[in-house]
Design a protein around this motif. Structure first.
Motif, short mmCIF file in Angstrom:
data_model
loop_
_atom_site.label_atom_id
_atom_site.label_comp_id
_atom_site.label_asym_id
_atom_site.label_seq_id
_atom_site.Cartn_x
_atom_site.Cartn_y
_atom_site.Cartn_z
N ASP A 123 -0.18 -7.35 -4.47
CA ASP A 123 -1.65 -7.41 -4.46
C ASP A 123 -2.14 -7.42 -3.00
N THR A 124 -1.94 -6.28 -2.34
CA THR A 124 -2.24 -6.12 -0.92
C THR A 124 -3.51 -5.29 -0.75
N SER A 125 -3.86 -4.99 0.49
CA SER A 125 -5.06 -4.18 0.72
C SER A 125 -4.90 -2.75 0.20
N SER A 126 -3.69 -2.34 -0.19
CA SER A 126 -3.57 -1.03 -0.87
C SER A 126 -3.85 -1.15 -2.37
N ASN A 127 -3.93 -2.38 -2.88
CA ASN A 127 -4.13 -2.59 -4.32
C ASN A 127 -5.61 -2.69 -4.65
N ILE A 128 -6.39 -1.74 -4.12
CA ILE A 128 -7.85 -1.81 -4.27
C ILE A 128 -8.36 -0.42 -4.63
N GLY A 129 -9.25 -0.38 -5.62
CA GLY A 129 -9.95 0.86 -5.94
C GLY A 129 -11.30 0.84 -5.24
N ALA A 130 -11.46 1.73 -4.26
CA ALA A 130 -12.66 1.68 -3.42
C ALA A 130 -13.95 1.93 -4.20
N LYS A 131 -13.89 2.85 -5.16
CA LYS A 131 -15.11 3.21 -5.90
C LYS A 131 -15.63 2.02 -6.72
N GLY A 132 -14.71 1.38 -7.45
CA GLY A 132 -15.10 0.23 -8.26
C GLY A 132 -15.62 -0.90 -7.38
N ILE B 246 -5.30 -9.92 -2.58
CA ILE B 246 -6.41 -9.11 -2.05
C ILE B 246 -7.38 -8.68 -3.15
N ASN B 247 -6.88 -8.19 -4.29
CA ASN B 247 -7.84 -7.99 -5.38
C ASN B 247 -8.22 -9.34 -6.00
N ASP B 248 -7.24 -10.21 -6.17
CA ASP B 248 -7.45 -11.56 -6.74
C ASP B 248 -7.23 -12.61 -5.67
N ASN B 249 -8.26 -13.02 -4.94
CA ASN B 249 -9.63 -12.63 -5.11
C ASN B 249 -10.27 -12.38 -3.75
N ILE C 72 -4.47 -12.08 7.73
CA ILE C 72 -4.32 -13.55 7.70
C ILE C 72 -3.10 -13.92 6.85
N ALA C 73 -2.94 -13.28 5.69
CA ALA C 73 -1.76 -13.56 4.86
C ALA C 73 -0.49 -13.18 5.61
N ASN C 74 -0.49 -12.01 6.23
CA ASN C 74 0.70 -11.54 6.96
C ASN C 74 1.12 -12.55 8.02
N ALA C 75 0.13 -13.16 8.67
CA ALA C 75 0.43 -14.08 9.76
C ALA C 75 0.78 -15.48 9.26
N ASN C 76 0.68 -15.70 7.94
CA ASN C 76 0.84 -17.06 7.41
C ASN C 76 1.77 -17.10 6.20
N GLY C 77 2.88 -16.41 6.30
CA GLY C 77 3.89 -16.50 5.24
C GLY C 77 3.58 -15.68 4.01
N GLY C 78 2.62 -14.75 4.12
CA GLY C 78 2.40 -13.79 3.03
C GLY C 78 1.42 -14.21 1.96
N LYS D 47 -2.02 2.09 -18.42
CA LYS D 47 -1.62 1.41 -17.20
C LYS D 47 -2.55 0.22 -16.97
N ALA D 48 -2.02 -0.86 -16.44
CA ALA D 48 -2.84 -2.06 -16.22
C ALA D 48 -4.02 -1.74 -15.30
N PHE D 49 -5.14 -2.44 -15.53
CA PHE D 49 -6.28 -2.33 -14.61
C PHE D 49 -5.82 -2.75 -13.20
N ASP D 50 -5.01 -3.81 -13.17
CA ASP D 50 -4.41 -4.25 -11.90
C ASP D 50 -2.92 -4.53 -12.11
N PRO D 51 -2.07 -3.53 -11.84
CA PRO D 51 -0.62 -3.73 -12.06
C PRO D 51 -0.02 -4.76 -11.11
N CYS D 52 -0.73 -5.14 -10.05
CA CYS D 52 -0.20 -6.11 -9.08
C CYS D 52 -0.79 -7.50 -9.27
N TYR D 53 -1.41 -7.73 -10.43
CA TYR D 53 -2.02 -9.03 -10.71
C TYR D 53 -1.01 -10.18 -10.49
N HIS D 54 -1.35 -11.08 -9.57
CA HIS D 54 -0.53 -12.26 -9.25
C HIS D 54 0.84 -11.89 -8.69
#
Ligand code: PHE
Ligand code: ZN
Ligand code: ZN
Ligand code: ZN
Length: 281
Positions: A251-260, A95-98, A19-25, A240-247
């Motif tokens: 912060d894409t679908s690769s910016n996700i830790g599956a286990k957490g 994607i992580n936020d939120n 949805i983001a990809n199709a709407n200007g990111g 290292k940051a818990f989320d280095p891609c914060y804001h």
């Protein structure tokens, strides 16, 4: 409570990314990506038997929406609510936020439907608009509740960033009873937790708490670096940051830790089942 399939949660995140990809990111307030995100979540809930409504508000001269979904049944004098903000910043797809909290809460709601749950309490789920502009949507929701409607909400659980790639396990300590529902679950899983200290006043639980409603929630960490001690107990990378891609745009679908994400989604289900099916005195 059922185990929440993390594959389903990740599929919702891929959809939000597309949805983001199709709407200007991005999926930000006032942008088409926000409306499309809300339509996606609403469609899933409608198909699962929820009573849904898109509740509009205006901010910065543009319309935003909260999506509210009620699971029919339960004692409406005792409401358990879970929510997450669905808007992203303008910088990226969020994607992580939120997306993470939004997808986790969605999948738990869908699990309620699959289980044909008959909870003692009434279950309500919320996806908030314009959190990134100052919790605008959730404030609008709480402001528009009557005093009697407020007093019927036994608890509000907030999920903002629950899939951080270098995760920590932070539990809100606002209400001790809601806190312990989560800490007991993690303890039984052998996962250490810490008290969430960054969040107070910084996410959608704040307007609920200000209105006197008990609040709780989970957070997997943001721009702060993970300490060596935290890396020892949780794994992942120290300094290292818990989320280095914060804001950020990454912060894409690769910016996700599956286990957490998996653990946190299961913890949400545990909380909804525990709190929702507790007998009303
Ligand atoms: N509300 C913050 C944001 O969306 C993130 C956050 C969540 C910070 C929880 C602290 C605690 O940017
Ligand atoms: Zn009650
Ligand atoms: Zn944010
Ligand atoms: Zn957030």
């Amino acid at each position: 409570a059922p185990n929440i399939p993390v594959a389903n949660v990740k599929a919702h995140l891929r959809k939000l990314q597309s949805i983001a990809n199709a709407n200007g990111g991005n999926r930000a307030h006032g942008r088409p990506g926000y409306k499309a995100s809300a339509a996606y979540i609403k469609g899933k809930l409608d198909a699962a038997g929820f009573t849904t409504r898109l509740s509009p508000f205006t901010y910065n001269g543009v319309t935003g929406w909260n999506l509210i979904a009620d699971w029919p049944g339960g004692d409406t004098r005792h409401v358990i609510m879970a929510g997450s903000h669905l808007d992203s910043v303008r910088n990226g797809p969020g994607i992580n936020d939120n997306g993470s909290g939004s997808a986790g809460v969605l999948e738990v709601a869908l699990a309620v439907s699959r289980a044909k749950l008959h909870p003692a309490k009434h279950l309500r789920f919320g996806w908030w608009g314009a959190e990134e502009l100052g919790m605008v949507g959730s404030k609008n929701y709480v402001d528009n509740l009557s005093q009697s409607a407020r007093s019927k909400i036994d608890g509000y659980l907030n999920f903002d960033m629950i899939g951080s790639p270098n995760p920590g396990y932070f539990v809100y300590d606002n209400d001790p009873e809601l806190e312990s529902v989560f800490t007991k679950w993690f303890k039984a899983k052998g996962i250490p937790t810490e008290i969430e200290t960054e969040g107070d006043g910084r996410s959608d639980h704040a307007p609920f708490e200000a209105a006197g409603i008990p609040v709780g929630g989970l957070y997997s960490g943001g721009e702060t670096p993970k300490s060596p001690e935290q890396a020892r107990k949780w794994g992942g990378e120290a300094a290292k940051a818990f989320d280095p891609c914060y804001h950020r745009s990454c912060d894409t679908s690769s910016n996700i830790g599956a286990k957490g994400l998996d653990n946190n989604a299961d913890a949400i289900a545990h909380a909804i089942w525990t709190l929702g099916t507790t007998k009303v005195e």
